[in-house]
Scaffold this active site. Structure first.
Site, PDB file in Angstrom:
ATOM      1  N   GLY A 189      -9.352   3.487  -8.305  1.00  0.00           N
ATOM      2  CA  GLY A 189      -8.536   4.614  -8.751  1.00  0.00           C
ATOM      3  C   GLY A 189      -8.537   4.780 -10.262  1.00  0.00           C
ATOM      4  O   GLY A 189      -8.472   3.796 -11.004  1.00  0.00           O
ATOM      5  N   GLN A 245      -9.533  -0.322 -16.172  1.00  0.00           N
ATOM      6  CA  GLN A 245     -10.115  -1.221 -15.168  1.00  0.00           C
ATOM      7  C   GLN A 245     -11.429  -0.648 -14.622  1.00  0.00           C
ATOM      8  O   GLN A 245     -12.394  -1.378 -14.406  1.00  0.00           O
ATOM      9  CB  GLN A 245      -9.116  -1.426 -14.028  1.00  0.00           C
ATOM     10  CG  GLN A 245      -9.645  -2.228 -12.863  1.00  0.00           C
ATOM     11  CD  GLN A 245      -8.545  -2.590 -11.882  1.00  0.00           C
ATOM     12  OE1 GLN A 245      -7.886  -3.605 -12.028  1.00  0.00           O
ATOM     13  NE2 GLN A 245      -8.332  -1.760 -10.881  1.00  0.00           N
ATOM     14  N   SER A 287       2.491   3.781  -7.342  1.00  0.00           N
ATOM     15  CA  SER A 287       2.155   2.411  -7.736  1.00  0.00           C
ATOM     16  C   SER A 287       2.983   1.447  -6.895  1.00  0.00           C
ATOM     17  O   SER A 287       4.148   1.726  -6.586  1.00  0.00           O
ATOM     18  CB  SER A 287       2.489   2.204  -9.221  1.00  0.00           C
ATOM     19  OG  SER A 287       2.484   0.826  -9.527  1.00  0.00           O
ATOM     20  N   GLY A 313      -1.714   6.493  -2.470  1.00  0.00           N
ATOM     21  CA  GLY A 313      -2.823   6.399  -3.432  1.00  0.00           C
ATOM     22  C   GLY A 313      -3.923   5.501  -2.884  1.00  0.00           C
ATOM     23  O   GLY A 313      -5.115   5.862  -2.888  1.00  0.00           O
ATOM     24  N   HIS A 314      -3.527   4.335  -2.379  1.00  0.00           N
ATOM     25  CA  HIS A 314      -4.513   3.424  -1.776  1.00  0.00           C
ATOM     26  C   HIS A 314      -5.181   4.099  -0.568  1.00  0.00           C
ATOM     27  O   HIS A 314      -6.397   4.008  -0.391  1.00  0.00           O
ATOM     28  CB  HIS A 314      -3.820   2.148  -1.267  1.00  0.00           C
ATOM     29  CG  HIS A 314      -3.216   1.285  -2.320  1.00  0.00           C
ATOM     30  ND1 HIS A 314      -1.874   1.041  -2.391  1.00  0.00           N
ATOM     31  CD2 HIS A 314      -3.779   0.573  -3.336  1.00  0.00           C
ATOM     32  CE1 HIS A 314      -1.619   0.217  -3.401  1.00  0.00           C
ATOM     33  NE2 HIS A 314      -2.757  -0.076  -4.002  1.00  0.00           N
ATOM     34  N   LEU A 333       0.822  -1.218   0.000  1.00  0.00           N
ATOM     35  CA  LEU A 333       0.000   0.000   0.000  1.00  0.00           C
ATOM     36  C   LEU A 333       0.855   1.266   0.000  1.00  0.00           C
ATOM     37  O   LEU A 333       1.945   1.307   0.555  1.00  0.00           O
ATOM     38  CB  LEU A 333      -0.925  -0.003   1.225  1.00  0.00           C
ATOM     39  CG  LEU A 333      -1.892  -1.188   1.325  1.00  0.00           C
ATOM     40  CD1 LEU A 333      -2.778  -1.047   2.571  1.00  0.00           C
ATOM     41  CD2 LEU A 333      -2.767  -1.307   0.081  1.00  0.00           C
ATOM     42  N   LYS A 363      -6.147   5.805 -11.829  1.00  0.00           N
ATOM     43  CA  LYS A 363      -4.829   5.333 -12.292  1.00  0.00           C
ATOM     44  C   LYS A 363      -5.011   4.121 -13.203  1.00  0.00           C
ATOM     45  O   LYS A 363      -4.305   3.951 -14.186  1.00  0.00           O
ATOM     46  CB  LYS A 363      -3.991   4.995 -11.066  1.00  0.00           C
ATOM     47  CG  LYS A 363      -2.899   3.989 -11.262  1.00  0.00           C
ATOM     48  CD  LYS A 363      -1.626   4.667 -11.594  1.00  0.00           C
ATOM     49  CE  LYS A 363      -0.409   3.792 -11.649  1.00  0.00           C
ATOM     50  NZ  LYS A 363      -0.581   2.403 -11.960  1.00  0.00           N
TER      51      LYS A 363
HETATM   52  P1  AMP Z   1      -3.803  -2.162  -6.752  1.00  0.00           P
HETATM   53  O1  AMP Z   1      -3.378  -2.537  -5.364  1.00  0.00           O
HETATM   54  O2  AMP Z   1      -2.684  -1.673  -7.603  1.00  0.00           O
HETATM   55  O3  AMP Z   1      -4.663  -3.221  -7.403  1.00  0.00           O
HETATM   56  O4  AMP Z   1      -4.760  -0.902  -6.579  1.00  0.00           O
HETATM   57  C1  AMP Z   1      -5.875  -0.935  -5.753  1.00  0.00           C
HETATM   58  C2  AMP Z   1      -6.711   0.288  -6.037  1.00  0.00           C
HETATM   59  O5  AMP Z   1      -5.950   1.457  -5.762  1.00  0.00           O
HETATM   60  C3  AMP Z   1      -7.150   0.364  -7.501  1.00  0.00           C
HETATM   61  O6  AMP Z   1      -8.488   0.822  -7.562  1.00  0.00           O
HETATM   62  C4  AMP Z   1      -6.185   1.365  -8.069  1.00  0.00           C
HETATM   63  O7  AMP Z   1      -6.685   2.059  -9.187  1.00  0.00           O
HETATM   64  C5  AMP Z   1      -5.983   2.302  -6.899  1.00  0.00           C
HETATM   65  N1  AMP Z   1      -4.723   3.043  -7.050  1.00  0.00           N
HETATM   66  C6  AMP Z   1      -3.514   2.517  -7.377  1.00  0.00           C
HETATM   67  N2  AMP Z   1      -2.594   3.504  -7.490  1.00  0.00           N
HETATM   68  C7  AMP Z   1      -3.238   4.657  -7.225  1.00  0.00           C
HETATM   69  C8  AMP Z   1      -2.833   6.033  -7.200  1.00  0.00           C
HETATM   70  N3  AMP Z   1      -1.600   6.410  -7.465  1.00  0.00           N
HETATM   71  N4  AMP Z   1      -3.772   6.964  -6.895  1.00  0.00           N
HETATM   72  C9  AMP Z   1      -5.054   6.597  -6.630  1.00  0.00           C
HETATM   73  N5  AMP Z   1      -5.488   5.326  -6.645  1.00  0.00           N
HETATM   74  C10 AMP Z   1      -4.606   4.365  -6.942  1.00  0.00           C
END
Ligand code: AMP
Length: 277
Positions: free
Chosen positions: A146, A152, A184, A33-34, A30, A148
């Protein structure tokens, strides 16, 4: 914060709670962003559930799956600090009791033929499998994802319609590092030098936004691809699309909202980003 590993236990607890449930699915490692999604959910719901599950069925590249960063102890600390109510932390067997070879096939259609759908065969079908299963487990009122992961969000919006779910999808803005790199989990896999180079993706997106209508998209796309290569990337795509349906566009338009999307590998790490323009 309560941590549940089993769907039955999670559901038993959530049934005893009053009020609305906001849900933030993640794959862990995490970052802020998360956490911004958790905060948005907490501000709009009585209970916020976060899940951490590195979903094997959405990885078309086995090495990418094996190298996906796992930092569960730090994640738990961050979630507690953000006052998350519940962490759902299932094992693979819990989400795929029949095994990962037995998954549903979803009719994703057009969205599976472009961008990450084309470059990562099977990826969005894996996403649909896990999001559907997680929605069934958590049964939230609101789902936070997100921008991002722009494509998706559209795939999940379509999934929600197809399965007749009543959940509200709330898409949240991309959080960036100070130099513009989109936060990320995969950024952790870059070397210090790679991390510095990685900001080139943001430079390309910003240039496209600033130069739109001054040059054709094709010219800017070509310059962007070359710039990324010079910075050590293996670019997959720089594409322009209608932001509401991801129909690809040949050139800038005045009658629809647009988004530019980029995917490129650096040091073997696949990075994606996008910008509305
Ligand atoms: P992930 O763990 O990469 O699958 O992401 C989980 C959620 O967090 C997804 O809905 C992503 O789009 C969102 N997310 C990932 N990176 C960011 C970011 N930099 N800003 C906002 N949301 C994000």
């Amino acid at each position: 914060m309560y941590i549940f590993k089993r769907i039955k236990e999670l559901q038993f607890y959530l049934k005893s709670c009053q009020g609305s449930i906001g849900f933030v699915p993640t794959m862990g490692a995490l970052h802020e962003g998360h956490i911004s999604l958790i905060q948005k959910s907490s501000s709009e719901n009585d209970i916020t559930v976060c899940s951490i599950f590195v979903n094997p069925t959405q990885f078309n590249d086995k090495k990418d799956f094996e190298k996906y960063p796992i930092t569960i102890d730090e994640d738990i600390k961050l979630l507690i600090a953000a006052q998350t109510d519940v962490l759902f932390l299932p094992e693979v067997d819990e989400m795929y009791p029949k095994g990962i070879g037995h998954i549903e096939m979803y009719a994703i259609g057009y969205l599976d033929t472009i961008l990450d759908g084309a470059f990562r065969p099977g990826h969005f079908n894996g996403v649909c499998n896990i999001v559907h299963r997680l929605l069934d487990a958590v049964q939230p009122l609101n789902l936070y994802m997100g921008e991002k992961d722009f494509q998706q969000c559209l795939v999940v919006a379509q999934l929600i319609e197809q399965i007749g779910s009543k959940v509200n999808l709330i898409t949240c803005p991309t959080l960036r590092e100070q130099d513009g790199l989109a936060m990320s989990s995969r950024n952790r896999r870059l070397s210090a030098a790679g991390r510095q180079q990685a900001t080139a993706i943001y430079t390309v997106l910003k240039t496209l936004r600033e130069q739109q209508f001054m040059q054709s998209f094709a010219t800017l796309q070509q310059q962007g691809l070359q710039y990324l290569q010079e910075k050590g990337f293996e670019p997959e795509y720089i594409l322009l699309a209608n932001a509401s349906n991801l129909q690809l566009l040949d050139n800038f338009q005045t009658d629809c909202s647009m988004v530019v999307l980029v995917a490129a590998k650096l040091e073997g790490v696949r990075l994606i980003d996008n910008m509305r323009i």
